[in-house]
Scaffold this active site. Sequence first.
Site, PDB file in Angstrom:
ATOM      1  N   ARG A  46     -69.571 -33.122 -29.882  1.00  0.00           N
ATOM      2  CA  ARG A  46     -69.017 -31.913 -29.263  1.00  0.00           C
ATOM      3  C   ARG A  46     -68.830 -30.863 -30.342  1.00  0.00           C
ATOM      4  O   ARG A  46     -69.010 -31.118 -31.527  1.00  0.00           O
ATOM      5  CB  ARG A  46     -67.739 -32.169 -28.453  1.00  0.00           C
ATOM      6  CG  ARG A  46     -66.804 -33.232 -28.870  1.00  0.00           C
ATOM      7  CD  ARG A  46     -66.007 -32.984 -30.128  1.00  0.00           C
ATOM      8  NE  ARG A  46     -65.461 -31.655 -30.218  1.00  0.00           N
ATOM      9  CZ  ARG A  46     -65.241 -31.002 -31.335  1.00  0.00           C
ATOM     10  NH1 ARG A  46     -65.514 -31.580 -32.507  1.00  0.00           N
ATOM     11  NH2 ARG A  46     -64.754 -29.797 -31.358  1.00  0.00           N
ATOM     12  N   GLY A  47     -68.472 -29.638 -29.895  1.00  0.00           N
ATOM     13  CA  GLY A  47     -68.419 -28.506 -30.821  1.00  0.00           C
ATOM     14  C   GLY A  47     -69.731 -27.745 -30.666  1.00  0.00           C
ATOM     15  O   GLY A  47     -70.808 -28.355 -30.631  1.00  0.00           O
ATOM     16  N   ALA A  48     -69.617 -26.410 -30.556  1.00  0.00           N
ATOM     17  CA  ALA A  48     -70.783 -25.592 -30.178  1.00  0.00           C
ATOM     18  C   ALA A  48     -72.024 -25.825 -31.053  1.00  0.00           C
ATOM     19  O   ALA A  48     -73.100 -26.154 -30.537  1.00  0.00           O
ATOM     20  CB  ALA A  48     -70.369 -24.120 -30.145  1.00  0.00           C
ATOM     21  N   ARG A  81     -73.659 -28.854 -20.837  1.00  0.00           N
ATOM     22  CA  ARG A  81     -72.390 -28.130 -20.959  1.00  0.00           C
ATOM     23  C   ARG A  81     -72.709 -26.623 -20.880  1.00  0.00           C
ATOM     24  O   ARG A  81     -73.606 -26.142 -21.575  1.00  0.00           O
ATOM     25  CB  ARG A  81     -71.683 -28.466 -22.286  1.00  0.00           C
ATOM     26  CG  ARG A  81     -71.300 -29.952 -22.394  1.00  0.00           C
ATOM     27  CD  ARG A  81     -70.324 -30.203 -23.521  1.00  0.00           C
ATOM     28  NE  ARG A  81     -68.987 -29.718 -23.199  1.00  0.00           N
ATOM     29  CZ  ARG A  81     -67.995 -29.654 -24.079  1.00  0.00           C
ATOM     30  NH1 ARG A  81     -68.205 -30.031 -25.334  1.00  0.00           N
ATOM     31  NH2 ARG A  81     -66.802 -29.204 -23.736  1.00  0.00           N
ATOM     32  N   GLN A 190     -58.779 -32.968 -29.582  1.00  0.00           N
ATOM     33  CA  GLN A 190     -59.694 -32.735 -30.705  1.00  0.00           C
ATOM     34  C   GLN A 190     -58.927 -32.390 -31.987  1.00  0.00           C
ATOM     35  O   GLN A 190     -59.385 -32.676 -33.086  1.00  0.00           O
ATOM     36  CB  GLN A 190     -60.658 -31.585 -30.378  1.00  0.00           C
ATOM     37  CG  GLN A 190     -61.693 -31.897 -29.328  1.00  0.00           C
ATOM     38  CD  GLN A 190     -61.233 -31.470 -27.957  1.00  0.00           C
ATOM     39  OE1 GLN A 190     -60.043 -31.415 -27.664  1.00  0.00           O
ATOM     40  NE2 GLN A 190     -62.169 -31.147 -27.084  1.00  0.00           N
ATOM     41  N   ASP A 231     -67.116 -20.669 -28.885  1.00  0.00           N
ATOM     42  CA  ASP A 231     -68.241 -21.242 -28.130  1.00  0.00           C
ATOM     43  C   ASP A 231     -69.207 -20.174 -27.649  1.00  0.00           C
ATOM     44  O   ASP A 231     -70.383 -20.440 -27.425  1.00  0.00           O
ATOM     45  CB  ASP A 231     -67.717 -22.046 -26.942  1.00  0.00           C
ATOM     46  CG  ASP A 231     -67.189 -23.389 -27.423  1.00  0.00           C
ATOM     47  OD1 ASP A 231     -66.026 -23.435 -27.877  1.00  0.00           O
ATOM     48  OD2 ASP A 231     -67.958 -24.359 -27.405  1.00  0.00           O
TER      49      ASP A 231
HETATM   50  O1  MRU Z   1     -64.971 -29.158 -25.828  1.00  0.00           O
HETATM   51  P1  MRU Z   1     -65.324 -29.058 -27.284  1.00  0.00           P
HETATM   52  O2  MRU Z   1     -64.625 -30.069 -28.127  1.00  0.00           O
HETATM   53  O3  MRU Z   1     -66.819 -29.066 -27.499  1.00  0.00           O
HETATM   54  O4  MRU Z   1     -64.801 -27.627 -27.721  1.00  0.00           O
HETATM   55  C1  MRU Z   1     -65.070 -27.202 -29.024  1.00  0.00           C
HETATM   56  C2  MRU Z   1     -64.442 -25.911 -29.373  1.00  0.00           C
HETATM   57  O5  MRU Z   1     -63.837 -25.251 -28.568  1.00  0.00           O
HETATM   58  C3  MRU Z   1     -64.697 -25.433 -30.769  1.00  0.00           C
HETATM   59  O6  MRU Z   1     -63.632 -24.656 -31.209  1.00  0.00           O
HETATM   60  C4  MRU Z   1     -65.970 -24.577 -30.777  1.00  0.00           C
HETATM   61  O7  MRU Z   1     -67.030 -25.253 -30.186  1.00  0.00           O
HETATM   62  C5  MRU Z   1     -66.346 -24.174 -32.155  1.00  0.00           C
HETATM   63  S1  MRU Z   1     -66.987 -25.510 -33.108  1.00  0.00           S
HETATM   64  C6  MRU Z   1     -67.424 -24.888 -34.630  1.00  0.00           C
END
Ligand code: MRU
Length: 339
Positions: A46-48, A81, A190, A231
């Site tokens: 996960r994470g963009a 997603r 997270q 994101d």
């Molecule tokens: O649902 P997630 O854990 O994928 O959400 C991630 C976030 O909101 C992060 O802050 C975002 O993706 C930036 S990651 C460098």
Amino acid sequence: MNVQPIEWRQGKLFLLDQRALPESVRYLECSTAEEVAFAIETLAVRGAPAIGIAAAYGVVLASAGGPDEAARAAFRLSGTRPTAVNLFWALNRMKNALARFTAVNSDGRALKEFLLEEAAAIHREDLEINRAIGRHGQSLLPQSCTVLTHCNAGALATGGYGTALGVIRAAREAGKAVRVIADETRPVLQGARLTAWELAAEGFDVTVICDSMAEAAIKKFEVNAVIVGADRIAANGDTANKIGTRPLALLAAFHRVPFYVAAPTSTLDLAIPSGEEIPIEERPSSEILFFQGKRCAPEGVKAWNPAFDVTPASLITALITERGVVTPPFEGKLQDLLD
Ligand code: MRU
């Protein structure tokens, strides 16, 4: 960080399974695009930026079945997603690479090898981009500071190093003393599970708080800056990030604490004028109604689980990208960054 969050080895993708952290460090082995898609949907990765990188490798895995299979995989992965634009950005790069291969097919190189070069480039570049974000961002922090962050925008959420946490890492590398306050980040934690884990592993002074304690912590720990990831960032600077980011920005404005968004330019979506147009993912209610497999709300009640919120540009002190720091008003300046 000592462990690699995303690794391509022996023709397969290995993802550090983020669902198992912090209890165990285990890898998920993916040999099909479907396995990668499932890993993204279930937050094993996960994470963009990280989901963009994983999806790119997913297309590589499918390409063993030929170009049509690779295109089908790109379509499947794009449905995993909806909010993080980096996913679509990376898949577009892979689709363009696929089109280039089809055009120059006569050079005899195998499709999988050709696409692997593109996926590996996306992965490698992300790490370099994170370091540049860190260099630009750290200059905004005082010599000794307390930074509050939300969710995980660290090495785990990227190709390594991190965006928001990259700024924190770079500040320490520049000789600054940084204390970190990490929001636990309900409902998937997270912040508590991932941000605290990767920072503690490197010896950072990190304190986990419940999301509802952010205001008390801003006062108690004299927070100097809030730094979060993103994101998707619209043309006017409105920013989607993990749910709970917008209330943090409101708190920061109230207490006159700078609120920084650290993100690569691949998170910019200049095709949409404002945050109104950002699709917000709604995740299963079980993430709220159950905690570590145990029901924590009465049977029969409903839960609403939006995964992201949108922080208006007016609450953002600056956007930290690999190409420099941008301050409001953002209109026009974000296009200049891409040009
Ligand atoms: O649902 P997630 O854990 O994928 O959400 C991630 C976030 O909101 C992060 O802050 C975002 O993706 C930036 S990651 C460098």
